[in-house]
Design a protein around this motif. Structure first.
Motif, short mmCIF file in Angstrom:
data_model
loop_
_atom_site.label_atom_id
_atom_site.label_comp_id
_atom_site.label_asym_id
_atom_site.label_seq_id
_atom_site.Cartn_x
_atom_site.Cartn_y
_atom_site.Cartn_z
N GLU A 105 53.73 10.78 20.26
CA GLU A 105 52.89 11.48 21.23
C GLU A 105 51.44 11.51 20.78
O GLU A 105 50.52 11.32 21.60
N GLU A 106 51.21 11.76 19.49
CA GLU A 106 49.84 11.79 18.98
C GLU A 106 49.19 10.41 19.06
O GLU A 106 47.98 10.30 19.33
N HIS A 107 49.95 9.38 18.81
CA HIS A 107 49.44 8.02 18.89
C HIS A 107 49.00 7.69 20.32
O HIS A 107 47.90 7.15 20.54
N VAL A 108 49.85 8.04 21.28
CA VAL A 108 49.50 7.78 22.68
C VAL A 108 48.30 8.61 23.10
O VAL A 108 47.40 8.13 23.79
N GLN A 109 48.27 9.86 22.66
CA GLN A 109 47.14 10.73 23.01
C GLN A 109 45.83 10.18 22.46
O GLN A 109 44.79 10.23 23.13
N LYS A 110 45.86 9.64 21.26
CA LYS A 110 44.65 9.11 20.63
C LYS A 110 44.06 7.96 21.44
O LYS A 110 42.83 7.87 21.62
N TYR A 111 44.92 7.07 21.93
CA TYR A 111 44.43 5.85 22.55
C TYR A 111 44.44 5.88 24.08
O TYR A 111 43.74 5.09 24.72
N ILE A 112 45.23 6.78 24.68
CA ILE A 112 45.34 6.81 26.14
C ILE A 112 45.02 8.18 26.70
O ILE A 112 44.18 8.33 27.57
N GLY A 113 45.70 9.20 26.20
CA GLY A 113 45.49 10.55 26.71
C GLY A 113 46.74 11.40 26.50
O GLY A 113 47.80 10.90 26.14
N GLU A 114 46.58 12.69 26.76
CA GLU A 114 47.68 13.62 26.55
C GLU A 114 48.60 13.65 27.76
O GLU A 114 48.14 13.65 28.91
N ALA A 115 49.90 13.66 27.50
CA ALA A 115 50.87 13.73 28.59
C ALA A 115 50.79 15.08 29.29
O ALA A 115 50.67 16.13 28.65
#
Length: 239
Positions: free
Chosen positions: A39-49
């Motif tokens: 989740e943190e990886h996706v948030q860093k590069y794309i955004g928070e779910a």
């Protein structure tokens, strides 16, 4: 699981799978830290779910689908899985570095994605395919990776009534920073992120007959990526 006994014209193995011959199996849940790192990886590069479609009853692995709403910078929904990487896939010799994966797809900003909307299969099918593909390698003791394709049945049928596309290919997402594509978990394991990109039957045939390169050249020419367009141009029409 059926073993590969044939090859496409391009020389790639063709795997055919029969209905599984085993009972339902209690799901494997990832450690909280494992899910958090994804989740943190996706948030860093794309955004928070903004929301998550949680599975209530899971077989083999617990697959959740996370939803990131459109923003001015990324004016489309981004959906990604957690759960596929909870178990290693059965990769062949030489592909040991691809045992762990998660999947994603991007949907137009006007895609009906509220809970009530998803009762309509024409709206739900991208989520269904994310969940089905994420569980598939564990269900059949196999693997999925870059440039793997899967038809929607045999013979392949349209993915929904909204489109003539009838299969998918797994590709690295393009609407992201290249550092997003892999996540080093720090213990020797690495998660690869793949986008599911729907295909027309002619595109499936091209990939089987000539391999991925000619198809990817067409995708580059026509700007095909992980952002779903159910009415996009068939890049092989007339070929």
């Amino acid at each position: 699981m059926s073993k590969s006994t044939e090859y496409s014209d391009s020389g790639s193995p063709v795997y055919r799978y029969s209905d599984r011959q085993r009972d339902w199996q209690p799901a494997e849940y990832g450690e909280e830290e494992w899910v958090t790192r994804i989740e943190e990886h996706v948030q860093k590069y794309i955004g928070e779910a903004d929301s998550v479609f949680h599975e209530i009853l899971s077989d083999i692995v617990h697959i959740d689908v996370h939803v990131i709403k459109p923003t001015p910078e990324r004016n489309f929904y981004t959906l990604f899985t957690t759960g596929m990487s909870f178990l290693p896939m059965n990769t062949p010799e030489g592909a040991e570095g691809f045992k762990y994966a998660e999947l994603m797809i991007c949907l137009p900003p006007d895609w009906p994605i509220e809970q009530g909307d998803l009762e309509n299969s024409d709206n739900y099918w991208p989520i269904r395919w994310l969940k089905m593909l994420a569980r598939f390698p564990h269900e059949y003791d196999t693997w999925l990776g870059w440039e793997h394709t899967m038809p929607n049945g045999d013979p392949a049928e349209p993915l929904s009534e909204q489109t003539d596309m009838c299969g998918i290919i797994l590709l690295p997402p393009l609407q992201v920073h290249e550092d997003f594509l892999t996540l080093d978990m720090g213990d020797g394991r690495e998660i690869n992120f793949y986008a599911i990109v729907p295909l027309y039957s002619e595109e499936l045939d091209l990939k089987l007959k000539q391999g991925s390169d000619p198809l990817l050249d067409k995708f580059e020419e026509y700007g095909v990526d992980e952002l779903l367009d159910v009415k996009r141009r068939n890049t092989c029409k007339g070929d």
